[in-house]
Design a protein around this motif. Structure first.
Motif, PDB file in Angstrom:
ATOM      1  N   GLU A 329       0.829  -1.201   0.000  1.00  0.00           N
ATOM      2  CA  GLU A 329       0.000   0.000   0.000  1.00  0.00           C
ATOM      3  C   GLU A 329       0.868   1.257   0.000  1.00  0.00           C
ATOM      4  O   GLU A 329       1.953   1.274   0.582  1.00  0.00           O
ATOM      5  N   VAL A 330       0.360   2.314  -0.640  1.00  0.00           N
ATOM      6  CA  VAL A 330       1.018   3.615  -0.576  1.00  0.00           C
ATOM      7  C   VAL A 330       0.645   4.273   0.746  1.00  0.00           C
ATOM      8  O   VAL A 330      -0.547   4.455   1.045  1.00  0.00           O
ATOM      9  N   VAL A 331       1.648   4.614   1.552  1.00  0.00           N
ATOM     10  CA  VAL A 331       1.378   5.217   2.856  1.00  0.00           C
ATOM     11  C   VAL A 331       1.679   6.708   2.879  1.00  0.00           C
ATOM     12  O   VAL A 331       1.304   7.399   3.820  1.00  0.00           O
ATOM     13  N   LEU A 332       2.358   7.211   1.830  1.00  0.00           N
ATOM     14  CA  LEU A 332       2.669   8.641   1.774  1.00  0.00           C
ATOM     15  C   LEU A 332       3.107   9.002   0.370  1.00  0.00           C
ATOM     16  O   LEU A 332       3.706   8.185  -0.327  1.00  0.00           O
ATOM     17  N   ASP A 333       2.779  10.211  -0.064  1.00  0.00           N
ATOM     18  CA  ASP A 333       3.293  10.767  -1.313  1.00  0.00           C
ATOM     19  C   ASP A 333       4.124  11.992  -0.961  1.00  0.00           C
ATOM     20  O   ASP A 333       3.582  13.018  -0.538  1.00  0.00           O
TER      21      ASP A 333
END
Length: 399
Positions: A329-333
């Motif tokens: 999962e993407v947790v931050l951009d």
């Protein structure tokens, strides 16, 4: 045997090889009955969480006047070297933001740079097909030019990547558009081994990136425009130990996982992938949904010290996703943070101890560099400051 008969036999052999490759691909798909994310979810693992103040820009570094294409850390994590199309290598003090060296290059079209393990020399290469070595202890002339101490010539194509062998200041590996990688003896300037370049012995297109294992310096991974990554052993250069398939586009970047038995890749097909060296299997695919539903190329990746986070830079705007490697999962951009860059990310670099992440961006308007302070309590706490560089470097994290 006539020429027509040879052509016919070659056509039949090529078709047979392609059929076997397709059968192998289908078999690999059948064996992939699960992945890391499904297993972790079944174990009840929760994703990494970031607070609003976990990453703050605290310093900006100014210097380059052109696009920056490469960067590297010293093992002591206190200096950074960046290479730019303004025709210079700049060595930065990561703690004070001061420039310690500004080296004028013999060729401005530079694509890669690297620090030696002892931090006393830097290497760079590019479209001149040569890897140039500079000794930072050498006396500069009145124009500030540091003389080239060694030129490693031999590639028949551009030098896309260079990296020193860990704990060895006299050996480095380069990758090239001539479909080969080369192990060099820096002392003599001669090739020690050539990897690939012959039919069915390695890559069949430009080699774009290399990564050397920190736990076993005899192993290195290469990524290529032929959509594959190859594992090589420097003690047996005749052919690749193993070839890893899965990507549908150029493999732009490869990076060893922290344990030395896995590695990550980033590709033009818009995905990052995690592979296992021992089984040869793909463990996880990291693919994000971008606007318009198109695949945005991955330009560079870096792992945190624990391996829990995967930082991935993309070729659209300022996207730099932080992936939870366990849950996929993407947790931050990072591109959405305050004071972040507004141009595409071209390179990422993690310091040796994992206390800082550096990334640089391409763009004509952003020629500055910023320093970020990061705190991450989920995996590894640190009081070290992290640097981030704009067109050249952005330092950020340490996990």
């Amino acid at each position: 045997m006539s020429v027509s008969e040879l052509k016919e036999r070659h056509t039949v052999a090529t078709e047979t090889v392609n059929n076997l490759r397709e059968r192998l691909r289908q078999r690999r798909i059948q064996l992939l009955d699960t992945d890391v994310a499904k297993y972790s979810a079944a174990q009840g693992r929760s994703p990494v969480k970031f607070g609003a103040t976990d990453l703050v820009c605290c310093r900006t570094l100014l210097g380059h006047t052109g696009k920056v294409y490469s960067l590297d850390w010293t093992p002591e994590r206190n200096r950074i070297v960046s290479a730019s199309q303004d025709g210079r290598l700049i060595v930065w003090n990561a703690l004070t933001s001061q420039k310690t060296h500004a080296i004028k290059l013999p060729c401005a079209w530079v694509m890669t740079c690297a620090f030696s393990p002892n931090g006393q020399t830097v290497a760079c290469g590019g479209l001149d097909s040569v890897c140039s070595i500079f000794n930072l202890s050498s006396t500069a002339d009145k124009d500030g030019t540091v003389p080239v101490s060694r030129m490693l010539s031999g590639h028949r194509g551009y030098v896309s990547c260079c990296q020193y062998v860990p704990n060895e200041d006299t050996h480095l590996i380069t990758s090239s558009g001539d479909q080969t990688c080369v192990l060099w003896d820096v002392t003599t300037g001669l090739k020690t081994s050539v990897f690939g370049g012959e039919f069915q012995s390695g890559h069949t297109a430009d080699v774009l990136s290399v990564s050397i294992s920190g736990s076993n310096p005899n192993w290195f991974i290469s990524g290529s425009c032929d959509t594959t990554a190859c594992l090589w052993d420097t003690r047996a250069a005749s052919r690749a130990v193993r070839t890893f398939h899965g990507h549908q586009g150029d493999v732009n970047t490869v990076k060893f996982f922290t344990d030395g038995y896995r590695f990550g890749t980033g590709s033009d097909d818009g995905t990052c992938r995690l592979y296992d060296l021992r089984t040869g299997h793909q463990l996880q695919v990291y693919q994000a949904a971008h606007g318009g539903g198109e695949n945005v190329p991955v330009t560079s990746i870096a792992f945190s010290a624990s391996g829990r986070l995967l930082f991935a830079g993309y070729a659209n705007n300022s996207t730099c996703y932080v992936w939870d490697t366990l849950l996929g999962e993407v947790v931050l951009d990072l591109g959405e943070l305050q004071d972040s860059h507004k141009n595409r990310i071209s390179c990422l670099g993690m310091s040796a101890d994992g206390s800082a992440l550096v990334y640089r961006k391409l763009g004509f308007k952003s020629k500055d560099m910023g320093v970020w302070r990061a705190q991450e309590s989920d995996l590894k706490k640190t009081k070290q400051t992290a640097l981030r560089v704009l067109v050249s470097v952005l330092l950020g994290f340490g996990l």
